[in-house]
Design an enzyme around this catalytic site. Structure first.
Site, PDB file in Angstrom:
ATOM      1  N   ASP A  62      -3.292   8.384   7.921  1.00 33.80           N
ATOM      2  CA  ASP A  62      -4.151   7.439   8.457  1.00 33.80           C
ATOM      3  C   ASP A  62      -3.582   6.614   9.479  1.00 33.80           C
ATOM      4  O   ASP A  62      -2.386   6.832   9.726  1.00 33.80           O
ATOM      5  CB  ASP A  62      -4.935   6.607   7.386  1.00 33.80           C
ATOM      6  CG  ASP A  62      -4.233   5.841   6.518  1.00 33.80           C
ATOM      7  OD1 ASP A  62      -3.023   5.326   7.084  1.00 33.80           O
ATOM      8  OD2 ASP A  62      -4.537   5.271   5.580  1.00 33.80           O
ATOM      9  N   HIS A 103      -0.349   4.956   7.364  1.00 32.81           N
ATOM     10  CA  HIS A 103       0.431   5.362   6.173  1.00 32.81           C
ATOM     11  C   HIS A 103       1.025   6.781   6.726  1.00 32.81           C
ATOM     12  O   HIS A 103       0.094   7.595   7.024  1.00 32.81           O
ATOM     13  CB  HIS A 103      -0.155   5.197   4.915  1.00 32.81           C
ATOM     14  CG  HIS A 103      -0.748   3.936   4.585  1.00 32.81           C
ATOM     15  ND1 HIS A 103      -2.066   3.559   4.750  1.00 32.81           N
ATOM     16  CD2 HIS A 103      -0.455   2.915   4.163  1.00 32.81           C
ATOM     17  CE1 HIS A 103      -2.285   2.344   4.331  1.00 32.81           C
ATOM     18  NE2 HIS A 103      -1.200   2.005   3.886  1.00 32.81           N
ATOM     19  N   SER A 136       0.705  -1.203   0.139  1.00 36.86           N
ATOM     20  CA  SER A 136      -0.106   0.081   0.071  1.00 36.86           C
ATOM     21  C   SER A 136       0.731   1.283   0.198  1.00 36.86           C
ATOM     22  O   SER A 136       0.383   2.356  -0.427  1.00 36.86           O
ATOM     23  CB  SER A 136      -0.856   0.059   1.404  1.00 36.86           C
ATOM     24  OG  SER A 136      -0.337   0.017   2.369  1.00 36.86           O
TER      25      SER A 136
END
Length: 367
Positions: free
Chosen positions: A324, A327, A34
């Site tokens: 978040d 990340h 991600s």
């Protein structure tokens, strides 16, 4: 998903040589999770690892979700921009063609993916590193069919390859008791298992033409907001951070071994652990006001594992280290990218076309 400052860039420089009528550029082939995903998971309809809702992407281009698990750019975006390289599109983008690959490369990164096939299983759909390499082999066949084997071999040997994986293998595998790996290994044997798997994958990439490689090391993953909020004290999880350091040490040795043993290989390890740890410990020294909670959060309900339209945003996104629960923010990613560029001495690639522009940063939101 997670905080990983990173893991793998394969690098070979190839300066605009005309091959069978094609002016081959230096492009990137990105493998990752991600931290590098630019939209592959948006095309995995059953994946639970998604960045397809506001406010993801708010500081990138038109401000709409684009598959990046960030408010803005990834570390790979920033490094590529600084080197004058085009931004590769997601492999699962339905508009991808051979010509686009020759001009821009491809990004295979997938949120929730790991070095190990079993990592991130509860996300339902995600692309592990082995699967990403399999897809890369398919891309190679496409390009060989278009420009011929000799030209294709030169093209792929001249590309930059980025892969950033590893923290999922801890946070969304080994450190969770629902996974078999959590009780099949101890800390040291799991790091050994993980890095030996990585060794095999990097050897496979070399066999497929990669000649220069950089692996991004892991950051202090015990300090991401998710790990803090799950602890009773709100402090960093020391065990997770020690695992990151153990992995970095072992992975660095793997790269050094392969660089010395594989023909024409020049493999590098991009370690930004120290600078990220310092940013988290002394955020004001880097212009941040918050280093322990996410900018995008669902009020007092934590952990809200993803940023959603009902979430509230911090007043100034540039002042938060984390976007978040997992990340880093665009601002933090820029510090990470600059540190890696400085450590490894990267220089701009001399290409005719101008590099991809950095995205415009949208105005800050008020709480």
């Amino acid at each position: 998903m997670k905080f990983i400052v990173a893991i793998t860039i394969l690098v070979v420089t190839f300066f605009g040589i005309a091959i069978d009528g094609y002016n081959c550029k230096v492009v990137q082939f990105i493998f990752g999770d991600s931290l590098s995903d630019v939209g592959n998971n948006m095309h995995l309809s059953r994946s639970l690892a998604q960045a397809n809702l506001p406010w993801y992407g708010i500081d990138f281009g038109n401000g709409l979700p684009n598959g990046r698990f960030c408010n803005g750019r990834t570390v790979s975006d920033i490094i590529g921009d600084r080197l004058g390289l085009p931004r590769p599109p997601a492999f699962l983008d339905p508009s991808l063609t051979e010509d686009i690959i020759l001009e821009n490369g491809v990004n295979f990164a997938s949120g929730g993916g790991g070095i190990l096939n079993e990592t991130g299983g509860y996300f339902i759909q995600r692309l592990s590193l082995y699967k990403q390499i399999e897809l890369f082999q398919g891309v190679q066949e496409m390009i060989r069919s278009k420009i011929g084997k000799e030209a294709a071999d030169k093209f792929f040997q001249g590309a930059r390859y980025v892969a950033a994986l590893g923290s999922n293998d801890f946070i969304n595998n080994y450190l969770m008791p629902v996974y078999r790996d959590s009780w099949s290994y101890n800390d040291q044997t799991f790091v050994d298992y993980l890095t030996e798997t990585l060794r095999s994958q990097l050897k496979l990439l070399h066999k497929l033409g990669a000649r220069k490689l950089m692996v991004f090391g892991l950051g202090p993953m015990g300090c991401i907001p998710l790990q803090r909020v799950l602890s009773t004290s709100g402090e960093c999880q020391d065990r997770a951070n020690k695992l990151a350091l153990s992995f970095n040490k072992a992975a660095s040795k793997v790269l050094n071994d392969l660089s010395n043993s594989l023909p024409n290989a020049s493999f590098q390890f991009g370690d930004a652990y120290d600078v990220v740890n310092d940013v988290i410990s002394n955020p004001s020294n880097y212009g941040f006001s918050n280093a322990d909670s996410p900018c995008c959060s669902f009020g007092r309900i934590r952990p809200a594992l993803t940023c959603v339209p009902a979430s509230s945003l911090c007043t100034d996104r540039s002042k938060y280290v984390f976007w978040d629960e997992y990340h880093p923010s665009d601002s933090a990613n820029e510090i990470i990218a600059n540190e890696i560029i400085k450590k490894l001495g990267f220089e701009r690639v001399d290409q005719t076309d101008a590099p991809s522009p950095s995205p415009a940063i949208a105005p800050s939101f008020e709480d």
